[in-house]
Design an enzyme around this catalytic site. Structure first.
Site: not given
Ligand SMILES: Nc1ncnc2c1ncn2[C@@H]1O[C@H](COP(=O)(O)OP(=O)(O)OP(=O)(O)O)[C@@H](O)[C@H]1O
Ligand SMILES: [Mg+2]
Length: 1006
Positions: A104-105, A109, A156, A159-160, A392, A394
């Site tokens: 993540s981050g 994306t 993030n 974050s998605s 991602g 995490e």
């Protein structure tokens, strides 16, 4: 292998490292990050490090640098891989996918967005409107999905919270014609967090969305949604994390609204979206309390607002919130909630509304971009590039069901990478009999199995726990895990390892993921997995008068007594979708972007060695380099290889006569001198360096031009021959048709004229038929024919005329030719005597001209003349075929003047009935006379004189100029003068009088 940049920026491809060791890998990664080179290749894999700052490397000029280039021609970049995937799709009609992974981050994306922009930028050179529309929607859909599906987490800011797999469909020309989005949304409610003052919106996207709505919505709009600007008024937003409203929130709200419009959401639909979002906010503010035994809603005004927003009735909303309809056999009873149940139900309801809204938005986008009316037989193969951007890996302080799912998803993707890049590749070398030294790597299949295996995996155990009748707790689930997975090397809990103080008894379990150990708290697992929403809410929504809402809840149609199959649990649904996703990806040619997060502080400067090494390790990048270095960049079956490159060798083009395709490929490779860079497997050729492949491609492209030219030549020749044949045929048809027309014409002429000999007028009245067009070019012959016919007729007529009349007839014709239409009187009706003097005194005259050896007397007549001295006298003229004599009748026709006829050049007469005639001579000594006729008197003889002389001149092939004018021009010894004719009433005889410009012939008027 990548060129252009010097080594000061580090090595552009990890394959070029001197030794494949972790320190050297890290040193290169750090050097490149510090020099602003965030991308590095491992063969065809791009390793990307999040720069946490804006770099000027995604503009139009950069796109142009990468467009159509081979991967190794330019420095590493996302565009290079996007172009490679695009080329593979276009050249080989292969479905490809770009898998973007990383925690993540790490920048997944962002990477996916740059890739989409690149593909959009390089396609549609023809500017087709439909392609532009599809591209626009694909790009805009991201904005909408992010607004509804992204969240601010501590890892993030954007974050998605949903995984997104987007397929872009291309037509045979390589232009996008549609697409499809699969979403993997993950927002689960957590009871525990709720008690702590968090709701299921503790971190998620909706908080972003809510804030955007409150900041960006107009006052009027907020009023209509019963909302106020202050975000702290809403318990779904306010508790827990402080919301920092960025100044951009308002602008983003506008951007989302615009994007929805572009995608094709109708105004009512956008309104409904806002209403739903507002309804969720209001739901969060509902307060329950107990009145005696009965739970009640404290702020019932909010209920009516919700009912209004959801287009339903307040009492129904209230009932759905406070009661649950239960069917026992045939009876249906309303069971009252406890306060806790009511709150739980409310949150589940809010979450479900949000999920359905998200799913509906995705479906809507898919409807708009779906490929329509595509016929593969007409448009060629429809190929696909898929782009996967998913949440991602995490690790939070408190990891729950969502993290479990997210991390499982990443395990699956890592497994796919291993399968495709490390495992299959090595297996293939062995299978093909290529000498190969096995490279070891960590295979995470064991962890994937730990999670997803039937009956034994964590998900199965969780499902089993949820199915148990009676009260099931999270602790019981943990107990089941302990019992069944106690011996698994990648699973542990406090009970299994009592000394491990990091784990809490009856709460935590740890999975040793490929990317690191993660401790999960079982709290909430059961609830989230069951994911139960009371049927009452579904019915409530189905009965909404808003059609969009109703559509989102089709199962609300079911009657309460209908027994439905137990729905699949959240974890199983997720697992199934992951398996389907991986199968889908595995069927395509994969391209990888491996994202690395340089630090946890979102700093553009900091390169946290420890964090990065960890990611390099678990992403298996070093193994990737090793396999790549030892391996081959390209492989292809001999048959397909030949199919593509056979034109670059004379031995293989167009067909080879060697014993096998393998031999043919060998011959082809050797004739280009690539034998040191290839290995020959059992069924495939392996090419070590991309440069060789690149050169082959270049040769192929060059030859292709020649082949195309050759084909064009042959085809043009064929076309020209066809055209020639057709033209020739047309000409033959024309020829025969013309012939037919001419024949018909001649037959018609023959038919009309065949009897003319017997006719009185020898066919003068017979009309000539119109000649056909083809004879227009031959006008002369047609005219000649008519002339001949006329002559024949004339001949026939003349033959019937007695010979003695003929001279007179000729003279009359000659007179007609020159005078008809010019002079009033020609005297044709008379018999033309010619020698009029002879009528009176032949012998005298004859004796006067005895010396003239004439044959014929043409004309003679008495005249009145005028000379240059204005003298008017009566004379006679006597014209033989040799001379013109002027005689004096008073002196026995003494010859006064002789003009040889060869001296005579012309005659002038007037246009009236008078008898004026001027003889023009070569020496300009014109003779002006007026003919006199005594017997009979007033005979008109001008016509005769002109006719006789013209006829004579014609027969002696000389020209006689005859002009008919009034006044008549003449020249007397070179002096120009005119003679005009005037009629006078009291004039008895014609007479000349002098006039300023010459003479006037006065004639009697009667
Ligand atoms: N190429 C880049 N250039 C500039 N900034 C970047 C780039 N990539 C990522 N970032 C920064 O990093 C942030 C996080 O990136 P991104 O949202 O892509 O992460 P992610 O991998 O998708 O994370 P998650 O798994 O949480 O969705 C971005 O908001 C952006 O600020
Ligand atoms: Mg993301």
């Amino acid at each position: 292998m990548a060129e252009q940049e010097s080594l000061e920026f580090g090595k552009a491809d990890f394959v070029l490292m001197d030794t494949v060791t972790m320190p050297e890998f890290m040193a290169n990664l750090r050097l490149r990050f510090e020099k602003g080179r965030i991308y590095t290749f491992i063969g065809e894999v791009v390793v990307s490090v999040n720069p946490y700052k804006n770099l000027n490397i995604y503009g139009r000029d950069t796109i142009e640098q990468y467009r159509g280039r081979e991967l190794y021609e330019r420095p590493p970049h996302l565009f290079a891989i996007a172009d490679a995937a695009y080329k593979a799709m276009k050249r080989r009609s292969k479905d490809t996918c770009i898998v973007i992974s990383g925690e993540s981050g790490a920048g997944k994306t962002e990477a996916s967005k740059y890739i989409m922009h690149y593909i959009a930028a390089i396609t549609n050179p023809g500017q087709r409107a439909e392609v532009e529309r599809v591209k626009n929607i694909l790009l805009k859909s991201n904005c909408v999905l992010e607004a509804f599906g992204n969240a601010k987490t501590n890892r993030n800011d954007n974050s998605s919270r949903f995984g997104k797999y987007m397929d872009i469909n291309f037509d045979f020309k390589g232009d996008p014609i549609g697409g499809h989005i699969n979403n993997y949304l993950l927002e689960k409610m957590n009871k525990k967090e709720k008690k702590e003052g968090f709701s299921f919106f503790h971190s998620p996207c909706l908080k972003l969305l809510f804030v955007q709505l409150l900041q960006g919505g107009s006052d009027q709009m907020l009023r209509s949604l019963h909302l106020q600007k202050d975000a702290s008024a809403y318990s779904y937003i306010s508790p827990g994390a402080q919301i920092k409203c960025s100044i951009n929130d308002g602008a983003e709200f506008k951007a989302v609204a615009d994007a929805m419009k572009v995608i094709g959401f109708k105004q009512e639909e956008i309104q409904t979206v806002y209403k739903i979002v507002a309804a969720i906010l209001h739901l969060g503010n509902l307060k329950f309390s107990v009145d005696g035994d009965t739970p009640v809603i404290e702020n019932s005004k909010v209920v009516s607002i919700i009912a209004d927003l959801l287009s339903t009735k307040s009492d129904m909303v209230e009932k759905a919130l406070l009661f649950r309809t239960v069917a026992t056999g045939r009876d249906v009873i309303d069971k009252q909630h406890t306060e806790q149940e009511a709150t739980y139900g409310r949150d589940a309801f809010a979450k479900a509304i949000y999920e359905r809204l998200f799913a509906w938005i995705v479906t809507h986008i898919n409807d708009v971009i779906e490929v329509k009316n595509y016929d593969t037989t007409v448009h060629g193969k429809n190929t696909v590039i898929g782009v996967l951007d998913i949440y991602g890996f995490e690790i939070f302080d408190n990891n729950s069901f969502e993290q479990f799912c997210i991390n499982y998803c990443n395990e699956k993707l890592q497994q796919l990478f291993i399968q495709l890049v490390l495992k299959q590749e090595q297996e293939e070398y062995q299978r093909e009999g290529i000498p190969w030294k096995h490279i070891d790597y960590f295979n995470n299949q064991v962890i994937v199995d730990l999670v997803e295996q039937q009956h034994k995996g964590i998900i199965s155990i969780l499902d089993d726990a949820c199915m148990n009748v009676g009260k099931v707790t999270d602790e019981m689930f943990l107990e089941a895990l302990n019992n069944k997975l106690g011996k698994h090397a990648h699973f542990s809990s406090r009970k299994l390892c009592a000394t491990d103080k990091t784990l809490e008894f009856d709460r935590d379990f740890r999975i040793k993921h490929y990317a690191g150990d993660v401790i999960y708290s079982v709290t909430g697992f059961i609830d989230k997995n069951k994911d139960t929403l009371f049927q009452d809410f579904k019915r409530l929504m189905y009965n909404s008068s808003n059609p969009v809402l109703k559509m989102m809840w089709p199962e609300g149609k079911l009657s309460i007594t209908e027994v439905t199959k137990r729905p699949l649990t959240a974890a199983t649904l997720f697992k199934n979708s992951m398996i389907a996703l991986v199968d889908n990806l595995a069927s395509k040619e994969p391209y990888y972007v491996r994202c690395i997060k340089p630090n946890d502080k979102k700093s553009p400067q900091l390169f946290d060695e420890e964090r990065c090494r960890h990611q390099v390790e678990y992403l298996g990048l070093l193994e990737n380099v090793r396999v790549r270095r030892a391996g081959f960049a390209y492989r292809q079956t001999y048959e397909k290889f030949l199919h593509r490159y056979k034109m670059i060798s004379e031995f293989t083009w167009p067909n080879h006569d060697l014993p096998s395709d393998k031999d043919a490929v060998k011959k082809l490779i050797e004739c280009h001198g690539f034998q040191h860079d290839v290995a020959y497997g059992k069924t495939k050729i392996f090419i070590r360096t991309p440069r060789t492949l690149f050169t082959l491609e270049e040769l192929h492209a060059k030859m292709l031009v020649r082949i195309v030219l050759f084909l064009q030549k042959v085809w043009r020749g064929t076309l020209a021959r066809l055209r020639y044949k057709r033209t020739k045929a047309a000409l033959t048809i024309l020829k025969y048709y013309r012939r037919y027309k001419v024949k018909s014409y001649i037959q018609e002429v023959a038919r009309r004229f065949h009897n003319v000999r017997q006719m009185k007028d020898y066919g003068k009245h017979v009309q000539w038929p119109t000649p056909p067009k083809v004879l227009r070019r031959f006008e002369e012959p047609v005219e000649l024919m008519q002339v001949f016919c006329g002559r024949w007729r004339a001949g026939e007529l003349i033959r019937s005329v007695p010979p003695e009349v003929l001279p007179q007839l000729r003279a009359k014709v000659a007179a007609m030719e020159v005078l008809k239409g010019h002079r009033a009187d020609i005297g044709l009706q008379r018999a033309w005597e010619g020698n009029y003097i002879a009528l009176v005194s032949t012998s005298e005259v004859i004796s006067r001209v005895a010396g003239d050896k004439y044959m014929n007397v043409l004309f003679s007549c008495h005249v009145r003349k005028v000379n240059r001295f204005n003298k008017v006298e009566d004379r006679a003229i006597f014209i033989t075929d040799r001379h013109l004599y002027k005689m004096d009748p008073m002196k026995q026709y003494k010859v006064m003047k002789t003009i040889p006829l060869y001296n005579l050049v012309g005659l002038s007469v007037s246009n009236g009935k008078d008898q004026l005639v001027v003889f023009h001579t070569k020496d300009n000594k014109d003779l002006i006379v007026c003919l006199f006729s005594k017997e009979p008197s007033n005979d008109s003889r001008i016509g005769e004189l002109v006719g006789v002389l013209a006829s004579h001149f014609k027969r002696s092939k000389r020209t006689l100029q005859v002009s008919v004018t009034n006044p008549v021009q003449c020249s007397l010894h070179g002096r120009k003068c005119t003679v005009s004719v005037e009629t006078k009433i009291n004039q008895s005889q014609p007479d000349f009088t002098k006039h300023r410009s010459g003479f006037i012939l006065c004639v009697p008027g009667n």
